[in-house]
Design an enzyme around this catalytic site. Structure first.
Site, PDB file in Angstrom:
ATOM      1  N   LYS A  77      18.662  20.811  36.778  1.00  0.00           N
ATOM      2  CA  LYS A  77      17.643  19.773  36.890  1.00  0.00           C
ATOM      3  C   LYS A  77      17.591  19.289  38.333  1.00  0.00           C
ATOM      4  CE  LYS A  77      16.433  15.298  34.703  1.00  0.00           C
ATOM      5  NZ  LYS A  77      16.844  14.292  33.695  1.00  0.00           N
ATOM      6  N   SER A 152      13.296  13.163  30.126  1.00  0.00           N
ATOM      7  CA  SER A 152      12.861  13.558  31.451  1.00  0.00           C
ATOM      8  C   SER A 152      13.295  14.974  31.832  1.00  0.00           C
ATOM      9  CB  SER A 152      13.407  12.576  32.481  1.00  0.00           C
ATOM     10  OG  SER A 152      14.824  12.639  32.527  1.00  0.00           O
ATOM     11  N   SER A 176      17.210  11.729  27.618  1.00  0.00           N
ATOM     12  CA  SER A 176      16.576  12.791  28.417  1.00  0.00           C
ATOM     13  C   SER A 176      17.160  14.185  28.259  1.00  0.00           C
ATOM     14  CB  SER A 176      16.596  12.426  29.891  1.00  0.00           C
ATOM     15  OG  SER A 176      15.542  11.547  30.144  1.00  0.00           O
TER      16      SER A 176
END
Ligand code: GLN
Length: 488
Positions: A77, A152, A176
């Site tokens: 990420k 997210s 997330s």
């Protein structure tokens, strides 16, 4: 195809020298070339660097070394620092920032011989539930590209679901990891607060953030947790609690384990198909020998409000460092104040500004006690609800999300609706406990077949138990083997 394998399947073939780490890495790069123009899981990736790491892993394998992650391509990420790679948090404010160091988790993966590659899309600074808050592009759900992958860590979930990486890492502040894992049909694990070092994770809300894996099955999640866990001198909130072998806990036997069903989680707004799949999964767990116990988490109703006070307060402080002086992009002004305000005005997106303003407000003198301090007290009550429940049960079972993946644009104009998609995942972060989402079915009858996630919540440092339950369930079902309708 190689990229469809799980980590344990791949490492077995690597150990037998049937395939190389280079082949495995190339299969991910080929899949990215094939599908990522539609999915947009990756913001960028450096193919030459990935292949060089793969060749180094092949060298280690040629020297007789084996290991659970040796030669395994794993993507990151865009909130995790990887030395000499871009680090943007899907925000414009970081400009062309290149990380000068590795996060502890990245250091650990590299030491284990994993091929750490790619920058995965996300909501800007991890604020959101759909990746629509990325400053660059909206990631699409591999099961239906008109829909969002969740957020997210939407890029992390979509990349695993689309077989563009064998596993990925994400961060979970209020859901997330678990929410996008549920919406994309993979396994997502948020460890106990303090289990995994946060050094090198760009902070959103420091008392809630944890790093965790996205994988294709539960065994792979356990394998990754073995490597990621442990005390780190550079993160004072990481704890010296011993790290068990999480894969050793996966013995399939859950007889007599007590599973709590919180009555407060049967809320309005829970989609009937999601509810049906979760109820069927609960029956399955019962058939496997688990004992179901109704429990109460009486402060559940306050979780979303509490979270959006604490998370925004911490974010407003954490994001103060992005002022155009030290990191990334800068818009010049005639004096420092003008420079700060022009840089932040141009660099942050609307949701990040909303959070900074909310967070500053709840911390401001005159409001601090009414909002921030009160939220901290309610947080304690929420944690006590869980600790009390865990006196009676070994784990708690809930849906991960109230609905399956929604359409892009459906909630982007209504922040409240977006915040409510975290209703089942947020309490876990407030309580600091571990949570895992795994596939438990699909929707049917609509215009798309969409994954549904089951959430298991554990006692503090009870990852072994939730992994064991998840593994027993997974092995008695076939959901995790289903693949989205993609080429390759
Ligand atoms: N969706 C939640 C938020 O917008 C949680 C995000 C997260 O876990 N990083 O804050």
């Amino acid at each position: 195809m190689l990229n469809h394998l799980t980590i344990s399947e791949l490492t077995a073939r690597l150990a037998r020298r049937e395939v190389s780490a280079r082949d495995a890495t190339q299969s991910c790069l080929d899949q990215i070339a094939r599908v990522d123009g539609r999915i947009h899981a990756f913001l960028s990736h450096d193919a030459a660097d990935a292949l060089a790491q793969a060749e180094a892993a092949d060298q280690r394998i040629a020297n007789g070394e084996t290991g659970p992650l040796l030669g395994v391509p794993i993507a990151m990420k865009d909130v995790l620092a990887v030395k000499d790679q871009p680090l943007n948090c899907a925000s414009k404010i970081l400009g062309k920032f290149i990380s000068p160091y590795d996060a502890t988790v990245v250091e650990k993966l590299k030491a284990a011989g994993a091929v750490v590659f790619g920058r995965l899309n996300m909501d800007e600074f991890a604020m959101g539930s759909s990746t629509e808050n990325s400053a660059f592009v909206t990631t699409r759900n591999p099961w239906d590209v008109t829909r969002i992958p969740g957020g997210s860590s939407g890029g992390s979930a979509a990349a695993v679901a689309a077989d563009e990486a064998f596993a990925t890492l994400g961060s979970d502040t209020g859901g997330s990891i678990r929410q996008p894992a549920a919406l994309c049909g993979c396994v997502g694990l948020k460890p106990t607060y303090g289990r995994v070092s946060r050094y090198g994770l760009v902070a959103f809300a420091s008392s809630l953030d944890q790093i965790g894996p996205f994988t294709k099955d539960v065994r792979d999640a356990a394998t990754l947790l073995n490597v990621l866990s442990g005390r780190d001198e550079r993160d004072s909130t990481s704890v010296p609690e011993p790290v068990p072998d999480y894969t050793a806990a996966l013995d399939g036997n859950i007889k007599g384990l007590k599973l709590g069903l919180p009555r407060e989680y049967l809320v309005g707004g829970l989609d009937p198909q999601v509810n049906a799949a979760v109820q069927t999964a609960i029956r399955q767990l019962e058939k496997l020998g688990a004992e179901l116990v109704e429990i109460s988490l009486p402060h559940t109703d306050y979780a979303v409000a509490t979270y959006y006070i604490i998370a925004t307060a911490e974010a407003s402080a954490n994001l103060a460092r992005f002022d155009g002086i030290r990191y990334g992009a800068r818009v010049n002004g005639t004096d420092p104040i003008e420079l700060y305000s022009k840089t932040r005005g141009a660099g942050f997106g609307a949701e990040v500004k909303r959070r900074i303003i909310l967070g500053t407000y709840v911390l401001s003198s005159g409001y601090h006690d009414a909002y921030y301090l009160r939220a901290q007290k309610v947080r304690t009550l929420i944690r006590q609800d869980f600790l009390r429940a865990f006196e009676k049960v070994d784990a708690i079972v809930t849906p991960t999300t109230p609905t399956a993946a929604f359409k892009a644009g459906e909630k982007s104009d209504d922040p409240m609706q977006m915040y409510l998609s975290d209703i089942f995942t947020i309490s876990c972060n407030l309580a600091g406990i571990p949570g895992l989402s795994l596939p438990c079915g699909f929707t049917s009858g609509g215009d798309a077949k969409l994954p549904i996630g089951l959430q298991l919540l554990g006692k503090p440092f009870g990852e072994e138990t939730i992994l064991k339950i998840a593994h027993a369930y997974e092995q008695s079902t076939a959901w995790h083997r289903e693949k989205p309708p993609l080429p390759g």
